[in-house]
Write an enzyme that holds these catalytic residues in place. Structure first.
Site, PDB file in Angstrom:
ATOM      1  N   PHE A 132       0.854  -1.194   0.000  1.00  0.00           N
ATOM      2  CA  PHE A 132       0.000   0.000   0.000  1.00  0.00           C
ATOM      3  C   PHE A 132       0.885   1.237   0.000  1.00  0.00           C
ATOM      4  O   PHE A 132       1.752   1.393   0.862  1.00  0.00           O
ATOM      5  CB  PHE A 132      -0.929   0.024   1.216  1.00  0.00           C
ATOM      6  CG  PHE A 132      -1.868   1.207   1.184  1.00  0.00           C
ATOM      7  CD1 PHE A 132      -2.974   1.203   0.350  1.00  0.00           C
ATOM      8  CD2 PHE A 132      -1.616   2.334   1.960  1.00  0.00           C
ATOM      9  CE1 PHE A 132      -3.822   2.308   0.280  1.00  0.00           C
ATOM     10  CE2 PHE A 132      -2.467   3.435   1.906  1.00  0.00           C
ATOM     11  CZ  PHE A 132      -3.571   3.423   1.064  1.00  0.00           C
ATOM     12  N   ASP A 220       9.352   2.662   1.452  1.00  0.00           N
ATOM     13  CA  ASP A 220       8.210   3.439   1.943  1.00  0.00           C
ATOM     14  C   ASP A 220       8.155   3.294   3.462  1.00  0.00           C
ATOM     15  O   ASP A 220       7.762   2.248   3.996  1.00  0.00           O
ATOM     16  CB  ASP A 220       6.922   2.908   1.289  1.00  0.00           C
ATOM     17  CG  ASP A 220       5.685   3.655   1.749  1.00  0.00           C
ATOM     18  OD1 ASP A 220       5.721   4.273   2.825  1.00  0.00           O
ATOM     19  OD2 ASP A 220       4.658   3.586   1.049  1.00  0.00           O
ATOM     20  N   LYS A 249       2.995  10.440   8.090  1.00  0.00           N
ATOM     21  CA  LYS A 249       2.386  10.010   9.363  1.00  0.00           C
ATOM     22  C   LYS A 249       3.048  10.604  10.616  1.00  0.00           C
ATOM     23  O   LYS A 249       2.769  11.735  10.971  1.00  0.00           O
ATOM     24  CB  LYS A 249       2.360   8.489   9.397  1.00  0.00           C
ATOM     25  CG  LYS A 249       1.348   7.934   8.380  1.00  0.00           C
ATOM     26  CD  LYS A 249       1.001   6.512   8.654  1.00  0.00           C
ATOM     27  CE  LYS A 249       0.055   5.907   7.655  1.00  0.00           C
ATOM     28  NZ  LYS A 249      -1.358   6.121   7.965  1.00  0.00           N
TER      29      LYS A 249
HETATM   30  N1  PLP Z   1       2.419   4.342   2.406  1.00  0.00           N
HETATM   31  C1  PLP Z   1       2.138   3.602   3.467  1.00  0.00           C
HETATM   32  C2  PLP Z   1       3.038   2.478   3.846  1.00  0.00           C
HETATM   33  C3  PLP Z   1       0.986   3.858   4.210  1.00  0.00           C
HETATM   34  O1  PLP Z   1       0.691   3.108   5.280  1.00  0.00           O
HETATM   35  C4  PLP Z   1       0.148   4.926   3.825  1.00  0.00           C
HETATM   36  C5  PLP Z   1      -1.096   5.232   4.574  1.00  0.00           C
HETATM   37  O2  PLP Z   1      -1.617   4.437   5.302  1.00  0.00           O
HETATM   38  C6  PLP Z   1       0.490   5.677   2.698  1.00  0.00           C
HETATM   39  C7  PLP Z   1       1.639   5.369   2.018  1.00  0.00           C
HETATM   40  C8  PLP Z   1      -0.378   6.822   2.243  1.00  0.00           C
HETATM   41  O3  PLP Z   1      -0.241   7.877   3.105  1.00  0.00           O
HETATM   42  P1  PLP Z   1      -1.326   9.073   3.126  1.00  0.00           P
HETATM   43  O4  PLP Z   1      -2.603   8.469   3.582  1.00  0.00           O
HETATM   44  O5  PLP Z   1      -0.750  10.074   4.068  1.00  0.00           O
HETATM   45  O6  PLP Z   1      -1.401   9.591   1.727  1.00  0.00           O
END
Ligand code: PLP
Length: 393
Positions: A132, A220, A249
């Site tokens: 994700f 990520d 986050k």
């Molecule tokens: N990458 C990871 C690993 C995530 O857990 C998330 C959100 O849960 C995102 C990207 C996307 O982040 P945002 O919701 O701030 O766009």
């Protein structure tokens, strides 16, 4: 029902559904709902409130900055931005070639990483099945979950998916066309699919594969970063250095901020005009990040690791629990029965904010400042709640 909950579906789009509870205040690990009930927050706004709610250092930093200068745009320099970038450069530990791009969310941080990959002149990006990376069109293109992608196709092309953790498969994929493979992206722990850690050695293997073929390794750390797993970055557990790291986050401790860090040649790919966002590097968000980064030091991260072990050990003793996955304070409590969604609902009656990324998994990402006593209380409440659920079944 509160006025806010009543009006929610009348004024907001339905993409989140209507939330079950309205939260009105918080302090540390505790949040208070509109009916005055106190809850132990074991989700922290989905791994965001790293220092808990209403942390005095964040409140002071944000207040001071907004009183002085709230926004300058990226046409002007501002001290909190340079301070935050400098600290991230140090924390990545990849030397002075590291450069930072600030944005506002995890999805945007991954958009920037995707664009960096394209600027290598190669087109293929390899991403993990079930991974994700966000909901913008680019970050969704990197997300290996067909149900989330399908309604929005056609998405940006060139992304191919490998089974998460399968280094042999990934190596064969790369070898079918190494000279057109721009990047491999991965989460050190897949959060949204149920807290699934990469197998030991996977990141090291990906690093070697990337080195062999001149491919960018993008990690990520949107959910795993900022001390969440007991090191500042989760990839540091394996001692590897990625070429690109994305964050969001926990970085702003509750303020919206994302960052893309690039090192070596990857740091030189963006020329002026190649990418940008009006709010990226907003001084107030950066002031909040600076407050967080001052507190999340080595000792703080070691404490997070110790708290994670305490939580894991206690949860593993519960009859309803099959396994506890994850690291530090990013834990997936795997249940013997698919009752995680029911557990989240029942949690509100037991003073617990929980989350269920899968039918049999409760995800715990509490504020990193959670105390040992709060961990013990949380486990007692989870135990009672799971007993109640299993008796019902
Ligand atoms: N990458 C990871 C690993 C995530 O857990 C998330 C959100 O849960 C995102 C990207 C996307 O982040 P945002 O919701 O701030 O766009």
């Amino acid at each position: 029902m509160s006025d806010t909950l009543d009006r929610w579906p009348e004024v907001l789009m339905n993409n989140y559904g209507t939330p079950p509870v309205e939260l009105v205040s918080g302090e540390g690990t505790t949040v208070v709902d509109s009916e005055g009930r106190h809850h132990l927050d074991l989700l922290a706004g989905i791994a965001v409130n790293a220092l808990g709610h209403a942390h005095p250092a964040i409140t002071a930093a944000v207040t001071e900055q907004i009183q002085q200068l709230g926004h300058v745009s990226n046409l002007f320099a501002s001290a909190p931005v340079v301070e935050a970038a400098g600290r991230l450069q140090e924390l990545l530990g990849a030397g002075e070639s590291t450069r930072v791009f600030f944005c506002n969310s995890g999805g945007e941080a991954n958009e920037a990483a995707f664009k960096l990959a394209r600027l290598t002149g190669r087109s293929r990006v390899l991403a993990a099945v079930d991974g994700f990376h966000g909901r913008t069109m680019g970050s969704l293109a990197l997300t290996g979950q067909p149900d989330k992608r399908k309604p929005f196709e056609p998405l940006p092309t060139g992304v191919e998916f490998y089974p998460y953790g399968d280094l042999d498969y990934l190596t064969k994929m790369v070898e079918t066309n190494p000279s057109d493979t721009a990047a491999i992206i991965l989460e050190p722990i897949q959060g949204e699919t149920g807290v699934i850690p990469a197998p030991e050695g996977f990141l090291t293997g990906v690093r070697k594969l990337c080195d062999t073929h001149g491919i960018l390794m993008i990690v990520d750390e949107v959910q795993t970063g900022v001390g969440r797993t007991g090191d500042f970055f989760a990839h540091q557990h394996e001692g590897v250095t990625p070429d690109v790291v994305t964050m969001a986050k926990g970085l702003g401790g509750g303020l919206p901020i994302g960052a893309t860090l690039a090192t070596g040649k990857a740091a030189e790919l963006f020329a002026p005009g190649a990418h940008g966002t009006t709010f990226g590097g907003n001084p107030v968000a950066c002031a909040a990040a600076n407050a967080v980064l001052k507190i999340v030091d080595e000792q703080f991260c070691a404490d997070v690791a110790a708290k994670g072990w305490r939580f894991t050990a206690a949860l593993n003793k519960l009859d309803a629990v099959a396994e506890v996955r994850g690291r530090g304070l990013m834990l997936g409590v795997v249940l013997n029965a698919p009752v995680a969604k029911e557990a989240v609902k029942l949690g509100f009656d037991h003073g617990l904010i929980l989350n269920a990324p899968a039918a049999d998994v409760i995800r715990l990402t509490p504020p990193l400042v959670i105390t040992e006593d709060e961990i013990d209380t949380a486990v007692d409440r989870i135990s009672t709640l799971l007993d109640e659920l299993t008796q019902k079944a």
